[in-house]
Design a protein around this motif. Structure first.
Motif, mmCIF file in Angstrom:
data_model
loop_
_atom_site.group_PDB
_atom_site.id
_atom_site.type_symbol
_atom_site.label_atom_id
_atom_site.label_comp_id
_atom_site.label_asym_id
_atom_site.label_seq_id
_atom_site.Cartn_x
_atom_site.Cartn_y
_atom_site.Cartn_z
ATOM 1 N N ILE A 38 0.850 -1.195 0.000
ATOM 2 C CA ILE A 38 0.000 0.000 0.000
ATOM 3 C C ILE A 38 0.882 1.241 0.000
ATOM 4 C CG2 ILE A 38 -1.865 1.252 1.162
ATOM 5 C CD1 ILE A 38 -2.568 -1.357 2.618
ATOM 6 N N PRO A 39 1.054 1.905 -1.175
ATOM 7 C CA PRO A 39 1.794 3.171 -1.190
ATOM 8 C C PRO A 39 1.008 4.236 -0.419
ATOM 9 C CG PRO A 39 1.476 2.283 -3.407
ATOM 10 C CD PRO A 39 0.585 1.516 -2.499
ATOM 11 N N PHE A 40 1.705 5.228 0.119
ATOM 12 C CA PHE A 40 1.027 6.301 0.828
ATOM 13 C C PHE A 40 0.050 7.059 -0.079
ATOM 14 C CE2 PHE A 40 4.468 6.944 4.332
ATOM 15 C CZ PHE A 40 3.919 5.886 5.048
ATOM 16 N N ASN A 41 0.336 7.081 -1.389
ATOM 17 C CA ASN A 41 -0.560 7.834 -2.277
ATOM 18 C C ASN A 41 -1.861 7.097 -2.567
ATOM 19 O OD1 ASN A 41 0.167 5.877 -4.118
ATOM 20 N ND2 ASN A 41 1.468 7.224 -5.359
ATOM 21 N N GLN A 42 -2.007 5.879 -1.963
ATOM 22 C CA GLN A 42 -3.275 5.160 -2.061
ATOM 23 C C GLN A 42 -3.933 4.967 -0.703
ATOM 24 O OE1 GLN A 42 -2.872 1.480 -4.205
ATOM 25 N NE2 GLN A 42 -1.963 2.453 -6.022
ATOM 26 N N LEU A 43 -3.306 5.505 0.315
ATOM 27 C CA LEU A 43 -3.795 5.315 1.678
ATOM 28 C C LEU A 43 -4.703 6.480 2.071
ATOM 29 C CD1 LEU A 43 -3.592 3.461 4.152
ATOM 30 C CD2 LEU A 43 -1.601 4.786 4.893
ATOM 31 N N ILE A 44 -5.952 6.161 2.399
ATOM 32 C CA ILE A 44 -6.932 7.193 2.732
ATOM 33 C C ILE A 44 -6.966 7.470 4.232
ATOM 34 C CG2 ILE A 44 -9.356 7.870 2.542
ATOM 35 C CD1 ILE A 44 -7.858 7.571 -0.119
ATOM 36 N N GLY A 45 -6.833 6.432 5.033
ATOM 37 C CA GLY A 45 -6.895 6.610 6.483
ATOM 38 C C GLY A 45 -6.317 5.416 7.218
ATOM 39 N N ILE A 46 -5.933 5.627 8.497
ATOM 40 C CA ILE A 46 -5.393 4.561 9.352
ATOM 41 C C ILE A 46 -6.168 4.586 10.663
ATOM 42 C CG2 ILE A 46 -3.326 3.591 10.435
ATOM 43 C CD1 ILE A 46 -1.656 5.368 8.551
ATOM 44 N N GLN A 47 -6.653 3.417 11.084
ATOM 45 C CA GLN A 47 -7.373 3.308 12.353
ATOM 46 C C GLN A 47 -6.676 2.290 13.249
ATOM 47 O OE1 GLN A 47 -10.046 5.145 13.162
ATOM 48 N NE2 GLN A 47 -10.066 6.167 11.135
ATOM 49 N N CYS A 48 -6.560 2.645 14.535
ATOM 50 C CA CYS A 48 -6.003 1.721 15.533
ATOM 51 C C CYS A 48 -7.112 1.376 16.519
ATOM 52 C CB CYS A 48 -4.818 2.382 16.252
ATOM 53 S SG CYS A 48 -4.064 1.342 17.532
ATOM 54 N N LYS A 49 -7.430 0.078 16.637
ATOM 55 C CA LYS A 49 -8.529 -0.355 17.493
ATOM 56 C C LYS A 49 -8.035 -1.412 18.477
ATOM 57 C CE LYS A 49 -11.865 0.381 13.736
ATOM 58 N NZ LYS A 49 -12.923 -0.241 12.903
ATOM 59 N N GLN A 89 1.733 11.385 7.958
ATOM 60 C CA GLN A 89 1.328 12.791 7.963
ATOM 61 C C GLN A 89 2.440 13.707 7.449
ATOM 62 O OE1 GLN A 89 0.125 13.228 12.062
ATOM 63 N NE2 GLN A 89 -2.034 12.712 11.612
ATOM 64 N N LYS A 90 3.679 13.355 7.791
ATOM 65 C CA LYS A 90 4.804 14.151 7.294
ATOM 66 C C LYS A 90 4.884 14.054 5.768
ATOM 67 C CE LYS A 90 9.858 14.468 7.513
ATOM 68 N NZ LYS A 90 11.095 13.849 8.051
ATOM 69 N N TRP A 91 4.755 12.836 5.274
ATOM 70 C CA TRP A 91 4.756 12.649 3.813
ATOM 71 C C TRP A 91 3.588 13.408 3.177
ATOM 72 C CZ3 TRP A 91 1.036 10.700 0.572
ATOM 73 C CH2 TRP A 91 1.435 10.429 -0.738
ATOM 74 N N SER A 92 2.411 13.329 3.811
ATOM 75 C CA SER A 92 1.214 13.992 3.272
ATOM 76 C C SER A 92 1.396 15.498 3.208
ATOM 77 C CB SER A 92 -0.008 13.658 4.135
ATOM 78 O OG SER A 92 -0.264 12.270 4.134
ATOM 79 N N LEU A 93 2.015 16.077 4.236
ATOM 80 C CA LEU A 93 2.233 17.526 4.248
ATOM 81 C C LEU A 93 3.149 17.945 3.097
ATOM 82 C CD1 LEU A 93 1.621 20.145 5.724
ATOM 83 C CD2 LEU A 93 3.647 19.742 7.162
ATOM 84 N N ASP A 94 4.218 17.160 2.905
ATOM 85 C CA ASP A 94 5.120 17.467 1.782
ATOM 86 C C ASP A 94 4.375 17.366 0.444
ATOM 87 O OD1 ASP A 94 7.195 17.811 3.551
ATOM 88 O OD2 ASP A 94 8.019 15.790 3.275
ATOM 89 N N MET A 95 3.574 16.328 0.313
ATOM 90 C CA MET A 95 2.843 16.128 -0.940
ATOM 91 C C MET A 95 1.736 17.168 -1.135
ATOM 92 S SD MET A 95 4.442 13.754 -2.426
ATOM 93 C CE MET A 95 5.927 14.283 -1.536
ATOM 94 N N SER A 96 1.205 17.698 -0.026
ATOM 95 C CA SER A 96 0.184 18.740 -0.160
ATOM 96 C C SER A 96 0.778 19.999 -0.783
ATOM 97 C CB SER A 96 -0.450 19.057 1.192
ATOM 98 O OG SER A 96 0.436 19.801 2.022
ATOM 99 N N ASN A 97 2.039 20.277 -0.478
ATOM 100 C CA ASN A 97 2.700 21.436 -1.083
ATOM 101 C C ASN A 97 2.871 21.236 -2.588
ATOM 102 O OD1 ASN A 97 2.964 22.821 1.374
ATOM 103 N ND2 ASN A 97 4.862 21.723 1.879
ATOM 104 N N VAL A 98 3.235 19.991 -2.968
ATOM 105 C CA VAL A 98 3.340 19.683 -4.393
ATOM 106 C C VAL A 98 1.967 19.810 -5.057
ATOM 107 C CG1 VAL A 98 3.901 17.898 -6.088
ATOM 108 C CG2 VAL A 98 5.298 18.140 -4.020
ATOM 109 N N SER A 99 0.941 19.264 -4.405
ATOM 110 C CA SER A 99 -0.424 19.322 -4.953
ATOM 111 C C SER A 99 -0.902 20.757 -5.083
ATOM 112 C CB SER A 99 -1.389 18.534 -4.053
ATOM 113 O OG SER A 99 -1.027 17.169 -3.985
ATOM 114 N N ALA A 100 -0.575 21.587 -4.082
ATOM 115 C CA ALA A 100 -0.996 22.993 -4.113
ATOM 116 C C ALA A 100 -0.400 23.708 -5.323
ATOM 117 C CB ALA A 100 -0.587 23.696 -2.821
#
Length: 686
Positions: A38-49, A89-100
């Protein structure tokens, strides 16, 4: 970093995955026999139960898919979860800058489109939406997560709005563009015709789509729009006069259009042509040959006499032909034939000549071999169709021989030759803009010529004016679906429609009755057609047919010398005998008579519609088509008396002030009952 299920947890969970490992920009969930990356670019959410004893991790993927890991030790599960969440989340923040940055670049392109001072076409919207889709595909983040990031949210929402509501946005921008042009060119729109164009006419003229169908109801000024469109193209320098082709359906219309253009635009360089004149021009230019049009084609009586003579010859010389024709006319069409040599019966000759003309025309328009025509017939009556075509074959052969001996061609042959020259690339179209009048009357053969011409010059624009409510020529091969499915006919995804919404001919009462009557057929397009003239309840009335003389007597008392009266009938032989004495009985009345088909394009102050009765030669006419017509004519709509209904609509809308519908009280037309449902009164006397 890795997290594993405990041995007992793995055994009790009975799950295919028992370990998860953190990768550089993703995770790997695996088991003894299964593995899921599962690459991070296909990951929508993570739940810990937390279960009763063990921990559980849940990974949410696009399209609602979920991957779970069970049976892990709780403390280790928490520790892995927090570390994974931080990295994700760190990866997502970096990618959000690219997306922006990617979305901002797309917004700049959208702003560029919005700021252009021109008509934005359907193709422009399609291109922009395709570009947005490609932008979304280029984003490193899943689209479901984009709105979670403030630096992407607004631009992403703007892009979504263009995907979901782009058509409305383009329409609004085009309306603003039209408003500016109407102010800028106010003098042009006020003077291009004898009276200023209305808003819907101006919008049709200005419309910048590549292919446009203008639905123009009766009396709505379609000719004015064609003239103004020509003037607009010249004024805006979108075309030179010789780059504009105006197509009409007969010579009279071409002459009238040319006179109108010369009078209003002051130019003789834009020429209206018939489809046959266009075909002749293409052949002359593409083959250095000038075909001669046969007299059989241009002289109706000569054509019908020729066909009847050949038919009589076949029947007289071959018993099988005589027997076959008797079977066709008697059993299939229900005609009562005299005994013996029926082919000499004068009434039959007159009646049949029209049908022979129609059947031959359909076969010539088809243009294919007998085998190709046979293949077109449905299996249910393939055998009967073959019999009828074989009966017509000697007439077709004689027709071709007559053309050959004359060294001439007929109209169908002319168009087939022109299409062939275009397909071989022997003619280069000089026309950037093609304008077509009465598009609802176009046949598949003419449509093929037009489409081949457009394909030969892919940059050409088509501006067609028509009205599916007035499509009354199916019997001669006109195909209504070419109008009702205009975009499909064009086949470029660039077909666009607009409507002329105001009539200048008839009053609002005539308009209300005619519009409601025609739209009982759900296959007809729903469009407004408003009138600026007030009528009253007696603007449309029903009267007994034996009151015609009394009606004309009464009209002679109030109709002025300048006003016109038009008598209309389904058939020419229904012309009333009393019209013979009209010039002396009512010398101050301008009374004319026409069949309804011939009245198309005409108008009068008053209209009297004759023959509204049921049965043979009634209105609506009983439909009994030959198998040749069923196969070779366009298929009729699945609605009773659809074309007859349009015919009555045409008759109703010839009148400016008042319409009388003359019925046979003891055997009224079904249309009479339907009209009374709309409040049309039945009067005993005029």
């Amino acid at each position: 970093m890795e997290l594993k299920s405990t041995q007992i947890g793995q055994r009790l969970a009975q799950h295919p995955y028992n370990r998860v490992r953190l990768l550089n920009a993703g995770i790997e969930v695996s088991g003894d026999k299964h593995q899921y990356l599962i690459p991070f670019n296909q990951l929508i959410g993570i739940q810990c139960k937390r279960g009763i004893v063990w921990g559980e991790l849940e990974f949410e993927l696009p399209e609602g898919k979920v991957v779970r890991l069970h049976g892990t030790e709780w403390q280790k599960t928490q520790s892995f979860y927090h570390y994974l969440l931080k990295e994700w989340q760190k990866w997502s923040l970096d990618m959000s800058n690219v997306s922006a940055d990617v979305l901002a670049a797309q917004i700049n392109d959208i702003n560029t489109v919005e700021q252009q001072d021109r008509w934005l076409k359907t193709a422009d919207l399609a291109s922009l939406q395709q570009q947005i889709q490609e932008t979304f595909q280029a984003l490193p983040l899943p689209l479901q997560r984009i709105e979670q990031f403030g630096n992407c949210r607004d631009d992403y929402q703007s892009c979504l709005d263009w995907l979901d509501n782009g058509k409305k946005a383009i329409q609004a921008m085009n309306q603003h563009w039209i408003d500016r042009r109407l102010v800028q060119y106010e003098e042009f729109f006020n003077t291009v015709e004898t009276s200023p164009l209305n808003r819907s006419q101006c919008q049709a003229v200005i419309n910048g789509e590549k292919n446009i169908l203008v639905l123009a109801g009766a009396g709505s000024g379609k000719t004015s729009v064609l003239v103004a469109r020509t003037g607009w193209l010249l004024l805006r320098q979108q075309a030179l006069p010789e780059q504009i082709l105006l197509l009409v359906f007969d010579r009279q219309s071409a002459d009238e259009m040319n006179e109108r253009i010369q009078a209003r635009l002051g130019t003789k360089k834009v020429k209206a042509k018939t489809f046959h004149a266009l075909a002749l021009h293409i052949i002359q230019q593409g083959s250095n040959n000038t075909p001669k049009i046969s007299e059989l084609e241009t002289d109706e009586q000569k054509r019908r006499d020729f066909l009847i003579q050949e038919w009589q010859k076949q029947c007289a010389e071959k018993k099988s032909q005589a027997k076959g024709w008797r079977e066709w006319l008697d059993e299939e069409l229900g005609w009562q034939l005299p005994e013996g040599e029926y082919w000499h019966d004068k009434q039959l000759m007159v009646r049949l000549s029209v049908r022979l003309e129609c059947w031959l025309g359909l076969m010539r328009m088809h243009g294919g071999s007998q085998k190709e025509m046979f293949e077109q017939a449905p299996a249910a009556f393939a055998d009967l169709f073959q019999k009828r075509i074989r009966l017509m074959a000697p007439l077709l052969k004689a027709w071709k021989a007559a053309l050959k001996s004359e060294g001439a061609v007929d109209f169908s042959g002319l168009i087939h030759q022109a299409v062939n020259i275009l397909q071989k690339g022997r003619f280069i179209s000089p026309w950037k803009h093609i304008l077509v009048d009465e598009f609802q009357d176009i046949s598949p053969l003419r449509a093929k010529l037009l489409k081949t011409l457009k394909m030969q010059n892919k940059q050409s624009h088509l501006f067609a004016v028509g009205d599916d409510w007035q499509a009354i020529y199916r019997f001669s091969g006109a195909e209504l679906t070419l109008t009702t499915t205009f975009s499909a006919y064009i086949g470029e995804g660039e077909g666009n429609q607009c409507v002329l919404d105001t009539t200048y001919r008839f009053n609002d009462r005539i308009g209300e009755i005619a519009n409601r009557f025609i739209q009982q057929n759900p296959n007809q397009s729903a469009k407004p057609l408003n009138s600026l003239i007030k009528g009253n309840k007696k603007s449309v009335v029903i009267l007994s047919e034996d009151q015609l003389e009394a009606l004309l007597n009464k009209m002679s008392g109030y109709v002025t010398k300048q006003e016109t009266i038009l008598l209309l009938a389904r058939y020419h032989h229904l012309k009333p005998e009393l019209l013979k004495k009209a010039p002396t009985r009512w010398p101050n009345l301008k009374i004319g008579f026409m069949t309804i088909h011939a009245s198309k394009g005409q108008q009068a102050d008053y209209a009297i519609i004759l023959g509204l009765r049921q049965g043979k030669e009634g209105f609506p006419a009983p439909v009994r088509e030959s198998v040749i017509e069923q196969v070779l004519l366009p298929q009729p709509e699945d609605f009773p008396d659809a074309e007859e209904r349009r015919l009555l609509y045409v008759a109703l809308t010839r009148a400016k002030k008042q319409v009388w519908l003359m019925q046979e009280p003891k055997n009224p037309s079904v249309f009479i009952y339907q009209l009374t449902q709309f409040g049309v009164p039945i009067l005993r006397k005029p």
